[in-house]
Design an enzyme around this catalytic site. Structure first.
Site, PDB file in Angstrom:
ATOM      1  N   GLU A 117       0.816  -1.218   0.000  1.00  0.00           N
ATOM      2  CA  GLU A 117       0.000   0.000   0.000  1.00  0.00           C
ATOM      3  C   GLU A 117       0.844   1.259   0.000  1.00  0.00           C
ATOM      4  O   GLU A 117       1.968   1.268   0.488  1.00  0.00           O
ATOM      5  CB  GLU A 117      -0.905   0.001   1.242  1.00  0.00           C
ATOM      6  CG  GLU A 117      -1.937  -1.114   1.203  1.00  0.00           C
ATOM      7  CD  GLU A 117      -2.866  -1.138   2.418  1.00  0.00           C
ATOM      8  OE1 GLU A 117      -4.055  -1.402   2.213  1.00  0.00           O
ATOM      9  OE2 GLU A 117      -2.408  -0.913   3.544  1.00  0.00           O
ATOM     10  N   CYS A 169       3.360   8.607   1.539  1.00  0.00           N
ATOM     11  CA  CYS A 169       3.914   7.625   2.479  1.00  0.00           C
ATOM     12  C   CYS A 169       4.171   6.345   1.685  1.00  0.00           C
ATOM     13  O   CYS A 169       3.242   5.709   1.196  1.00  0.00           O
ATOM     14  CB  CYS A 169       2.907   7.416   3.605  1.00  0.00           C
ATOM     15  SG  CYS A 169       3.457   6.247   4.842  1.00  0.00           S
ATOM     16  N   CYS A 218       6.528  -7.160   7.181  1.00  0.00           N
ATOM     17  CA  CYS A 218       7.652  -6.678   7.989  1.00  0.00           C
ATOM     18  C   CYS A 218       8.068  -7.789   8.931  1.00  0.00           C
ATOM     19  O   CYS A 218       7.227  -8.549   9.400  1.00  0.00           O
ATOM     20  CB  CYS A 218       7.237  -5.438   8.789  1.00  0.00           C
ATOM     21  SG  CYS A 218       8.622  -4.644   9.648  1.00  0.00           S
ATOM     22  N   CYS A 231       6.486  -5.043  15.740  1.00  0.00           N
ATOM     23  CA  CYS A 231       6.185  -4.075  16.799  1.00  0.00           C
ATOM     24  C   CYS A 231       4.744  -4.350  17.220  1.00  0.00           C
ATOM     25  O   CYS A 231       3.861  -4.511  16.382  1.00  0.00           O
ATOM     26  CB  CYS A 231       6.372  -2.649  16.312  1.00  0.00           C
ATOM     27  SG  CYS A 231       8.066  -2.365  15.758  1.00  0.00           S
ATOM     28  N   CYS A 240       1.641  -2.443  15.819  1.00  0.00           N
ATOM     29  CA  CYS A 240       1.603  -2.140  14.377  1.00  0.00           C
ATOM     30  C   CYS A 240       0.927  -3.264  13.602  1.00  0.00           C
ATOM     31  O   CYS A 240       1.305  -4.425  13.729  1.00  0.00           O
ATOM     32  CB  CYS A 240       3.027  -1.921  13.872  1.00  0.00           C
ATOM     33  SG  CYS A 240       3.120  -1.739  12.085  1.00  0.00           S
ATOM     34  N   GLY A 294       6.795  -1.918   6.151  1.00  0.00           N
ATOM     35  CA  GLY A 294       8.154  -2.442   6.134  1.00  0.00           C
ATOM     36  C   GLY A 294       9.187  -1.573   6.813  1.00  0.00           C
ATOM     37  O   GLY A 294       8.933  -0.428   7.173  1.00  0.00           O
ATOM     38  N   GLU A 295      10.358  -2.159   7.022  1.00  0.00           N
ATOM     39  CA  GLU A 295      11.484  -1.469   7.660  1.00  0.00           C
ATOM     40  C   GLU A 295      12.491  -1.095   6.558  1.00  0.00           C
ATOM     41  O   GLU A 295      13.184  -1.972   6.021  1.00  0.00           O
ATOM     42  CB  GLU A 295      12.133  -2.406   8.702  1.00  0.00           C
ATOM     43  CG  GLU A 295      13.477  -1.935   9.234  1.00  0.00           C
ATOM     44  CD  GLU A 295      13.505  -0.486   9.703  1.00  0.00           C
ATOM     45  OE1 GLU A 295      12.723  -0.124  10.595  1.00  0.00           O
ATOM     46  OE2 GLU A 295      14.320   0.284   9.167  1.00  0.00           O
ATOM     47  N   SER A 332      12.010   6.602   8.026  1.00  0.00           N
ATOM     48  CA  SER A 332      11.721   6.215   9.407  1.00  0.00           C
ATOM     49  C   SER A 332      12.214   4.803   9.669  1.00  0.00           C
ATOM     50  O   SER A 332      11.922   3.881   8.909  1.00  0.00           O
ATOM     51  CB  SER A 332      10.209   6.281   9.649  1.00  0.00           C
ATOM     52  OG  SER A 332       9.903   5.774  10.932  1.00  0.00           O
ATOM     53  N   SER A 344      11.692   5.522  15.400  1.00  0.00           N
ATOM     54  CA  SER A 344      10.522   5.087  16.159  1.00  0.00           C
ATOM     55  C   SER A 344      10.970   4.703  17.567  1.00  0.00           C
ATOM     56  O   SER A 344      11.276   3.549  17.826  1.00  0.00           O
ATOM     57  CB  SER A 344       9.872   3.883  15.465  1.00  0.00           C
ATOM     58  OG  SER A 344       9.397   4.281  14.210  1.00  0.00           O
ATOM     59  N   LEU A 345      11.002   5.684  18.461  1.00  0.00           N
ATOM     60  CA  LEU A 345      11.524   5.428  19.812  1.00  0.00           C
ATOM     61  C   LEU A 345      10.444   4.775  20.696  1.00  0.00           C
ATOM     62  O   LEU A 345      10.645   3.691  21.214  1.00  0.00           O
ATOM     63  CB  LEU A 345      12.025   6.737  20.419  1.00  0.00           C
ATOM     64  CG  LEU A 345      12.795   6.605  21.723  1.00  0.00           C
ATOM     65  CD1 LEU A 345      14.055   5.774  21.557  1.00  0.00           C
ATOM     66  CD2 LEU A 345      13.148   7.973  22.301  1.00  0.00           C
ATOM     67  N   HIS A 346       9.343   5.463  20.874  1.00  0.00           N
ATOM     68  CA  HIS A 346       8.129   4.906  21.490  1.00  0.00           C
ATOM     69  C   HIS A 346       8.231   4.531  22.968  1.00  0.00           C
ATOM     70  O   HIS A 346       7.203   4.224  23.588  1.00  0.00           O
ATOM     71  CB  HIS A 346       7.620   3.664  20.737  1.00  0.00           C
ATOM     72  CG  HIS A 346       7.330   3.878  19.292  1.00  0.00           C
ATOM     73  ND1 HIS A 346       6.722   5.002  18.816  1.00  0.00           N
ATOM     74  CD2 HIS A 346       7.566   3.102  18.194  1.00  0.00           C
ATOM     75  CE1 HIS A 346       6.584   4.913  17.495  1.00  0.00           C
ATOM     76  NE2 HIS A 346       7.098   3.772  17.100  1.00  0.00           N
ATOM     77  N   ASN A 358      -3.208   4.358  16.528  1.00  0.00           N
ATOM     78  CA  ASN A 358      -4.314   4.074  15.605  1.00  0.00           C
ATOM     79  C   ASN A 358      -4.720   2.623  15.774  1.00  0.00           C
ATOM     80  O   ASN A 358      -3.928   1.726  15.506  1.00  0.00           O
ATOM     81  CB  ASN A 358      -3.879   4.344  14.162  1.00  0.00           C
ATOM     82  CG  ASN A 358      -3.629   5.818  13.930  1.00  0.00           C
ATOM     83  OD1 ASN A 358      -4.483   6.651  14.219  1.00  0.00           O
ATOM     84  ND2 ASN A 358      -2.442   6.158  13.451  1.00  0.00           N
ATOM     85  N   CYS A 415      -1.064   5.792  10.310  1.00  0.00           N
ATOM     86  CA  CYS A 415       0.177   5.120  10.707  1.00  0.00           C
ATOM     87  C   CYS A 415      -0.122   3.779  11.336  1.00  0.00           C
ATOM     88  O   CYS A 415      -0.928   3.689  12.264  1.00  0.00           O
ATOM     89  CB  CYS A 415       0.899   5.913  11.790  1.00  0.00           C
ATOM     90  SG  CYS A 415       1.445   7.498  11.292  1.00  0.00           S
TER      91      CYS A 415
END
Ligand code: SAH
Ligand code: SF4
Length: 413
Positions: A122, A135, A142, A146, A149, A212-213, A244, A266-268, A345, A388
């Protein structure tokens, strides 16, 4: 799964199937999309053109592909009429197939795309008053799991090729009607030839924040972004591109040196316990290592800050103390940083809830009062699952056991 071959991905724990540089087509023609100019030139020479011709034609073809959005060699009017069918017999200029296009009530658009070998992924376009951000996805699925996600619940099917990555930008330009009209001659004469400005365009920014990363698909992401940034290619400034990463530490310096785009991390979470749980890659590359790599990121400065993404999960990472710890970490590593607070989200089956707006606001104030910009990212396109972390295509789902195993594997590797 016809056109994939096994190839190890650098930095990847296990080899996974990825497409070859040039995906063979049933008709034997080569898709030029995503290939660097030098490779197009080599292909033309291989097909029989002498060096000088190959160089000239490669330059012309490259220009038509990326400056004009042309997919038909017949439209390349400065190439001899007899040459055009010769090119069309040997080459194509492809696009990912569009399976579905959706429009959110807030103007966000999402496209479900398909690779030539039948994998879905996508891309999302987010229009704002002063910019339009695309985006872009880097992988189908992935590996990184996470916990918050939706993409992380998909198996990694394969890396996208440079052509499939740059193809997303091309498709967005097609859909937004953003290719210049008029004659090639006029374009060559204009002062701006080769250096489009983003003024007046809808698509002004690119974020590598889709599925994906990106740092687990470094070479293809680099190849695609080089074309996006090339003055003869799509000519977008590196300042308008952000990559990112969830924290693939060993690839971060190369990202800065070889690609040179803005970095988002992406610390989070602010401590090991919570980050280990929600970003399992943390068990491999911990917060200290990650922040050291950020402090050393080539090109980061007060004028070009690193963005720390922080997803707000109710009761998990959203307390006043967490906000203060975040400030402390940024100070300790002297990071030129801004913080992007992302309200979680939701997606079906997710283990977390969204923090309350009051909580998000208070968290943002604490960071802001410490002199660090901490805007809250308004969720966009939630009604079409375009926000996201909501991207997920119909590819096979990982079982919970598989996800746990993979997370443990990442840690052990
Ligand atoms: N793989 C990369 C880039 C893609 S994700 C990375 O992880 O950085 C883009 C951003 O959305 C990341 O910061 C990611 O952590 C965040 N995200 C993922 N799932 C989310 C969700 N459900 N709600 C809000 N943000 C999410
Ligand atoms: Fe992968 Fe990024 Fe989702 Fe983590 S947040 S699972 S790294 S896409």
């Amino acid at each position: 799964m016809a056109d994939t071959a096994l190839m190890p991905i650098p930095g990847q724990v296990d080899p996974v199937p990825v497409a070859r540089d040039i995906t063979p087509r049933a008709d034997g023609r080569v898709d030029l999309l995503g290939l660097p100019k030098a490779q197009i030139r080599a292909l033309l020479a291989e097909a029989g053109l002498d060096e000088k011709q190959a160089k000239l034609r490669a330059k012309q073809v490259f220009h038509w592909i990326y400056h004009r959005g042309v997919t038909d060699f017949e439209a390349m009017t400065d190439i001899a009429k007899t040459m055009r069918p010769w090119l069309a017999e040997r080459f194509v200029i492809g696009r990912p197939e569009v399976v579905e296009a959706q429009h959110s009530v807030d103007g966000t658009r999402k496209w479900l795309l398909r690779t030539a070998d039948g994998h879905d992924f996508e891309m999302v376009f987010i229009p704002d008053a002063d910019r339009g951000t695309l985006c872009v996805s880097s992988q189908v699925g992935c590996t990184l799991n996470c916990r918050f996600c939706h993409t992380g619940t998909m198996k990694l099917v394969r890396n996208l090729t440079a052509g499939e990555i740059v193809g997303q930008v091309m498709l967005a330009r097609d859909a937004l009607g953003e290719w210049p009209k008029g004659s090639m001659a006029g374009l060559e004469e204009s002062e701006d030839a080769g250096h489009y400005s983003s003024d007046g365009r809808l698509l002004t920014n690119i974020v590598m924040m889709g599925m994906g990363e990106p740092l687990y698909n470094f070479d293809n992401v680099k190849g695609a972004l080089q074309i996006v940034m090339d003055g003869d290619g799509l000519a977008l400034s590196k300042r308008r591109i952000t990559l990112s990463t969830s924290g693939v530490v060993p690839m971060m310096a190369r990202c800065g040196e070889e690609i040179g785009v803005n970095l988002a991390v992406s610390l989070h979470a602010t401590n090991k316990e919570i980050r280990d749980e929600i970003v399992p890659l943390n068990k491999k590359y911990g917060i200290e290592e990650l922040l050291e790599a950020c402090a050393a990121y080539p090109g980061a400065s007060n004028a070009r800050r690193i963005t720390f993404e922080y997803v707000m999960l109710k009761g998990k990472n959203d307390s006043d103390d967490h906000a203060r710890e975040l400030v402390e970490l940024i100070r300790r590593y002297k990071l030129p940083a801004k913080v992007n607070l992302i309200p979680f989200n939701p997606w079906p089956g997710a283990a977390y809830d969204t923090s309350t707006p009051e909580r998000v606001k208070r968290f943002s104030e604490i960071v802001f009062e410490a002199g660090i910009s901490a805007p809250v990212r308004t969720p966009r396109g939630r009604d079409i699952d375009a926000a996201c972390g909501q991207l997920k295509t119909a590819a096979e789902r990982k079982s919970r056991a598989e996800r746990d195993r993979e997370a443990a594997g990442v840690a052990a590797a």
